[in-house]
Write an enzyme that holds these catalytic residues in place. Structure first.
Site, PDB file in Angstrom:
ATOM      1  N   ARG A 160       0.834  -1.209   0.000  1.00 33.01           N
ATOM      2  CA  ARG A 160       0.000   0.000   0.000  1.00 33.01           C
ATOM      3  C   ARG A 160       0.871   1.263   0.000  1.00 33.01           C
ATOM      4  O   ARG A 160       0.556   2.243   0.672  1.00 33.01           O
ATOM      5  CB  ARG A 160      -0.929   0.040   1.225  1.00 33.01           C
ATOM      6  N   SER A 235     -10.333  -0.254   2.862  1.00 28.84           N
ATOM      7  CA  SER A 235      -9.611  -0.388   4.134  1.00 28.84           C
ATOM      8  C   SER A 235      -9.202   0.990   4.627  1.00 28.84           C
ATOM      9  O   SER A 235      -8.481   1.699   3.939  1.00 28.84           O
ATOM     10  CB  SER A 235      -8.351  -1.219   3.954  1.00 28.84           C
ATOM     11  N   GLU A 331      -4.731   4.319   6.315  1.00 31.37           N
ATOM     12  CA  GLU A 331      -4.345   4.028   4.931  1.00 31.37           C
ATOM     13  C   GLU A 331      -4.872   5.072   3.943  1.00 31.37           C
ATOM     14  O   GLU A 331      -4.232   5.353   2.929  1.00 31.37           O
ATOM     15  CB  GLU A 331      -4.863   2.631   4.571  1.00 31.37           C
TER      16      GLU A 331
HETATM   17  N1  EPU Z   1     -11.075 -10.235  10.025  1.00 28.54           N
HETATM   18  C1  EPU Z   1     -11.817 -10.214  11.191  1.00 28.54           C
HETATM   19  N2  EPU Z   1     -12.779  -9.241  11.321  1.00 28.54           N
HETATM   20  C2  EPU Z   1     -13.027  -8.324  10.364  1.00 28.54           C
HETATM   21  C3  EPU Z   1     -12.261  -8.354   9.174  1.00 28.54           C
HETATM   22  C4  EPU Z   1     -11.283  -9.313   9.023  1.00 28.54           C
HETATM   23  O1  EPU Z   1     -11.615 -11.015  12.084  1.00 28.54           O
HETATM   24  O2  EPU Z   1     -13.927  -7.509  10.563  1.00 28.54           O
HETATM   25  C5  EPU Z   1     -10.082 -11.308   9.823  1.00 28.54           C
HETATM   26  C6  EPU Z   1     -10.620 -12.322   8.808  1.00 28.54           C
HETATM   27  O3  EPU Z   1     -11.386 -13.302   9.421  1.00 28.54           O
HETATM   28  C7  EPU Z   1      -9.338 -12.899   8.245  1.00 28.54           C
HETATM   29  C8  EPU Z   1      -8.381 -11.735   8.292  1.00 28.54           C
HETATM   30  O4  EPU Z   1      -8.917 -10.797   9.236  1.00 28.54           O
HETATM   31  O5  EPU Z   1      -8.843 -13.910   9.090  1.00 28.54           O
HETATM   32  C9  EPU Z   1      -8.150 -11.076   6.938  1.00 28.54           C
HETATM   33  O6  EPU Z   1      -9.387 -10.576   6.445  1.00 28.54           O
HETATM   34  P1  EPU Z   1      -9.624 -10.293   4.871  1.00 28.54           P
HETATM   35  O7  EPU Z   1      -9.275 -11.483   4.086  1.00 28.54           O
HETATM   36  O8  EPU Z   1     -10.982  -9.711   4.727  1.00 28.54           O
HETATM   37  O9  EPU Z   1      -8.521  -9.231   4.502  1.00 28.54           O
HETATM   38  P2  EPU Z   1      -7.960  -7.942   5.242  1.00 28.54           P
HETATM   39  O10 EPU Z   1      -6.583  -8.217   5.698  1.00 28.54           O
HETATM   40  O11 EPU Z   1      -8.946  -7.494   6.262  1.00 28.54           O
HETATM   41  C10 EPU Z   1      -6.834  -6.980   3.071  1.00 28.54           C
HETATM   42  C11 EPU Z   1      -6.814  -5.694   2.318  1.00 28.54           C
HETATM   43  C12 EPU Z   1      -8.085  -5.513   1.496  1.00 28.54           C
HETATM   44  C13 EPU Z   1      -8.180  -6.675   0.518  1.00 28.54           C
HETATM   45  C14 EPU Z   1      -8.176  -7.989   1.334  1.00 28.54           C
HETATM   46  C15 EPU Z   1      -8.125  -9.206   0.444  1.00 28.54           C
HETATM   47  C16 EPU Z   1      -5.412  -4.200   3.623  1.00 28.54           C
HETATM   48  C17 EPU Z   1      -5.357  -3.000   4.517  1.00 28.54           C
HETATM   49  N3  EPU Z   1      -6.618  -4.579   3.230  1.00 28.54           N
HETATM   50  O12 EPU Z   1      -7.916  -6.894   4.023  1.00 28.54           O
HETATM   51  O13 EPU Z   1      -7.941  -4.297   0.742  1.00 28.54           O
HETATM   52  O14 EPU Z   1      -9.344  -6.589  -0.265  1.00 28.54           O
HETATM   53  O15 EPU Z   1      -6.992  -8.053   2.175  1.00 28.54           O
HETATM   54  O16 EPU Z   1      -6.855  -9.316  -0.137  1.00 28.54           O
HETATM   55  O17 EPU Z   1      -4.364  -4.761   3.301  1.00 28.54           O
HETATM   56  C18 EPU Z   1      -8.429  -1.979   0.532  1.00 28.54           C
HETATM   57  O18 EPU Z   1      -7.212  -1.795   0.563  1.00 28.54           O
HETATM   58  O19 EPU Z   1      -9.249  -1.036   0.426  1.00 28.54           O
HETATM   59  C19 EPU Z   1      -8.941  -3.356   0.688  1.00 28.54           C
HETATM   60  C20 EPU Z   1     -10.239  -3.618   0.786  1.00 28.54           C
END
Ligand code: EPU
Length: 336
Positions: A160, A235, A331
């Site tokens: 990012r 995010s 972010e």
């Molecule tokens: N999780 C929770 N609670 C929540 C959200 C997530 O417990 O409310 C846990 C999920 O269960 C999972 C882990 O966190 O174990 C990861 O969740 P997820 O796969 O949804 O991905 P993320 O790390 O929350 C990142 C990116 C997203 C991208 C997704 C998929 C960042 C800051 N965000 O989210 O990017 O779509 O991975 O690759 O790196 C964006 O940048 O705007 C964005 C949406």
């Protein structure tokens, strides 16, 4: 140049924050933009408006980059090199690639925003980052109003992050991005858990790039709010990286804490999990709040003030610091 006065920016930012632009100009060609920059340096740039939180009216000249067009520069049997102008909508471009059977961007389906801003924060999702396919970025230097070009290496891409968020912040306007995509033997990235599960559920064993895109679209739609319905900037925070020791301490207290190994000494933890565990997921405060399905996303239900959303973000940061000893980094760009 056709400068408009007192324009509401509500429809120009995906958070849907209603602030006023004292002066506003929309440019639809490289040369138009160059001529604006020759006359005005004190500008505020607006493209897809998908990664910003506006907290005040804008007194600078707002320049809306609305340059369209896709051109193919070169192709071989295996690859295609193309240049896409900054004002093209990102997801429409991904769909166009799928129609041509050009591979490489399918995991980045449905990300809000325009092509011109994708390199700034090196958009990424489901195991892919846009830096993997970018060959070149072109823009105009604000000070000199001259054309400037960056190779992939010169963009200093990170998670990012890029040079455009750091040394060159507010110094260049990006006008086009060039990509190298595959025409056959596509490399599929399906290892991200949710994609595999989605493909399996559909009984797909040898997926096409369109199957991967459809899976990504389904996952995103189930977790992330559509900015056309609920204002948001994806995010709001970055996923923090902590030391292995710190992680082990947290794991003793919270055995189910999810994690991704970054190096031998560092671990990334999902900010969404931290925020949910701190009790914020789905909380609503009048017109704004934390999304009910993804705690990493702050939302504007209707007519929220950007300042209130920022206050909520600060409160979340404080709470995560107190509960977990972790500093969450914002972010999205905060515009004050
Ligand atoms: N999780 C929770 N609670 C929540 C959200 C997530 O417990 O409310 C846990 C999920 O269960 C999972 C882990 O966190 O174990 C990861 O969740 P997820 O796969 O949804 O991905 P993320 O790390 O929350 C990142 C990116 C997203 C991208 C997704 C998929 C960042 C800051 N965000 O989210 O990017 O779509 O991975 O690759 O790196 C964006 O940048 O705007 C964005 C949406």
């Amino acid at each position: 140049m056709n400068i408009q006065q007192n324009i509401s920016l509500k429809k120009y930012n995906t958070f849907g924050i209603d602030v006023n632009a004292k002066r506003f100009v929309s440019v639809d060609s490289f040369y138009q933009l160059q001529s604006v920059l020759e006359q005005e340096k004190n500008i505020f740039l607006l493209s897809g408006g998908s990664n910003m939180l506006l907290t005040n009216d804008i007194n600078k000249l707002v320049v809306h980059v609305n340059i369209h067009g896709i051109s193919i520069d070169k192709e071989t049997d295996d690859e295609v090199f193309l240049t896409v102008n900054a004002g093209e909508n990102w997801h429409d471009f991904v769909l166009w690639c799928l129609e041509q059977d050009y591979g490489g961007l399918e995991n980045l389906s449905l990300i809000p925003g325009n092509v011109g801003t994708c390199p700034i924060q090196n958009i990424g999702a489901y195991g892919v980052e846009v830096k993997d396919t970018i060959t070149k970025v072109e823009g105009i230097e604000i000070d000199s109003a001259k054309r400037i070009e960056f190779s992939n290496e010169a963009c200093l891409f990170g998670y990012r992050n890029s040079i455009f968020k750091n040394e060159l912040k507010d110094k260049v306007v990006l006008t086009s991005v060039s990509f190298c995509l595959t025409k056959r033997n596509h490399t599929l990235n399906t290892s991200y858990g949710a994609i595999e599960t989605e493909l399996k559920a559909k009984g797909i064993t040898s997926p096409t790039i369109r199957d991967v895109s459809n899976a990504v679209i389904k996952i995103r739609q189930s977790k992330l709010p559509d900015p056309k319905e609920i204002g948001n900037s994806g995010s709001f925070f970055k996923n923090p990286v902590i030391s292995t020791e710190h992680f082990q301490e947290l794991q003793e207290k919270y055995p189910s804490i999810p994690s991704y190994k970054v190096s031998e000494t560092e671990i990334k933890v999902p900010a969404g999990w931290l925020i949910e565990t701190a009790g914020y997921k789905g909380k609503r405060f009048g017109d704004f709040g934390i999304h009910e399905k993804q705690a990493l996303v702050l939302v504007n239900y209707n007519n929220a003030d950007g300042k209130d959303i920022l206050k909520l973000a600060r409160k979340i940061q404080e709470s995560i610091r107190t509960s977990f000893g972790i500093s969450l980094e914002i972010e999205v760009n905060i515009i004050s």
